[in-house]
Design an enzyme around this catalytic site. Structure first.
Site, PDB file in Angstrom:
ATOM      1  N   ASP A  87       0.884  -1.165   0.000  1.00  0.00           N
ATOM      2  CA  ASP A  87       0.000   0.000   0.000  1.00  0.00           C
ATOM      3  C   ASP A  87       0.921   1.214   0.000  1.00  0.00           C
ATOM      4  O   ASP A  87       1.438   1.612   1.043  1.00  0.00           O
ATOM      5  CB  ASP A  87      -0.898  -0.008   1.238  1.00  0.00           C
ATOM      6  CG  ASP A  87      -1.840   1.176   1.273  1.00  0.00           C
ATOM      7  OD1 ASP A  87      -2.260   1.646   0.195  1.00  0.00           O
ATOM      8  OD2 ASP A  87      -2.163   1.643   2.387  1.00  0.00           O
TER       9      ASP A  87
ATOM     10  N   ASP B 238      -2.586   0.772   7.225  1.00  0.00           N
ATOM     11  CA  ASP B 238      -1.672   0.628   6.084  1.00  0.00           C
ATOM     12  C   ASP B 238      -1.272  -0.835   5.884  1.00  0.00           C
ATOM     13  O   ASP B 238      -1.233  -1.330   4.759  1.00  0.00           O
ATOM     14  CB  ASP B 238      -0.425   1.495   6.281  1.00  0.00           C
ATOM     15  CG  ASP B 238      -0.749   2.969   6.295  1.00  0.00           C
ATOM     16  OD1 ASP B 238      -1.261   3.462   5.277  1.00  0.00           O
ATOM     17  OD2 ASP B 238      -0.506   3.615   7.322  1.00  0.00           O
TER      18      ASP B 238
ATOM     19  N   GLU C 165      -1.231  -1.473  -5.171  1.00  0.00           N
ATOM     20  CA  GLU C 165      -2.409  -0.705  -5.565  1.00  0.00           C
ATOM     21  C   GLU C 165      -2.066   0.233  -6.716  1.00  0.00           C
ATOM     22  O   GLU C 165      -1.009   0.862  -6.721  1.00  0.00           O
ATOM     23  CB  GLU C 165      -2.919   0.092  -4.364  1.00  0.00           C
ATOM     24  CG  GLU C 165      -4.305   0.645  -4.550  1.00  0.00           C
ATOM     25  CD  GLU C 165      -4.849   1.217  -3.261  1.00  0.00           C
ATOM     26  OE1 GLU C 165      -5.491   0.468  -2.499  1.00  0.00           O
ATOM     27  OE2 GLU C 165      -4.624   2.411  -3.021  1.00  0.00           O
TER      28      GLU C 165
END
Length: 166
Positions: A7, A138, A66
């Protein structure tokens, strides 16, 4: 298959590592690379170096990250893209394949709806990986990205065995 989920962020980059096997998912590790400097090129170096250390410690076979999404603030979007680039470059130096997923895909895979919030994703990650105790947002997002990738890989394998997907 050991999967590293990322992330990305320019101040905090979450990571999560799972093993995906026929017996299910197994939680290996998670956390955040906390950026301790203000000069932006130094931040990118910390992300790069931090991921190299994680890769050396855990030996992932694949990485899922991502995709960039549009921010209201163009400067934030550019910084996020550069943080992603630093993470991807670190993994590529180790010849680990990289897979990218939209935030909406991850939320859909984890919660069943693409508009889920971070708390819902965190809750499902903890259930699927049987994680007890605290898990930062996170880290849980990174683990969610890794689980999403495992879902997509399993689906691709199943469809290819059926001759639908090659």
């Amino acid at each position: 298959m050991r999967i590293l989920g990322i992330d990305p962020g320019s101040r905090l980059t979450g990571y999560g590592i799972i093993d995906d096997s026929p017996q299910g998912y197994k939680y290996i590790a998670s956390g955040s690379i906390k950026i301790k400097v203000d000069y932006f090129p130094d931040r990118l170096k910390q992300i790069f170096d931090g991921l190299l250390e994680i890769i050396d410690n855990y030996q992932p076979e694949q990485m899922a990250i991502e995709q960039v999404f549009m921010h209201k603030n163009a400067d934030s979007a550019l910084k996020l893209g550069q943080a992603r680039g630093a993470a991807i470059c670190a993994v590529q130096t180790k010849d680990i394949p990289v897979f990218e997923y939209a935030a909406r895909q991850v939320k859909q895979a984890m919660v069943g709806k693409g508009a889920a919030d971070k708390i819902q994703v965190q809750h499902m990650v903890k259930i699927l990986l049987n994680v007890q105790g605290e898990l930062s947002l996170d880290a849980s997002d990174a683990l969610g990205i890794a689980i999403c990738h495992a879902h997509y890989q399993q689906t691709a394998i199943m469809l290819s065995k059926q001759g639908v997907y090659k």
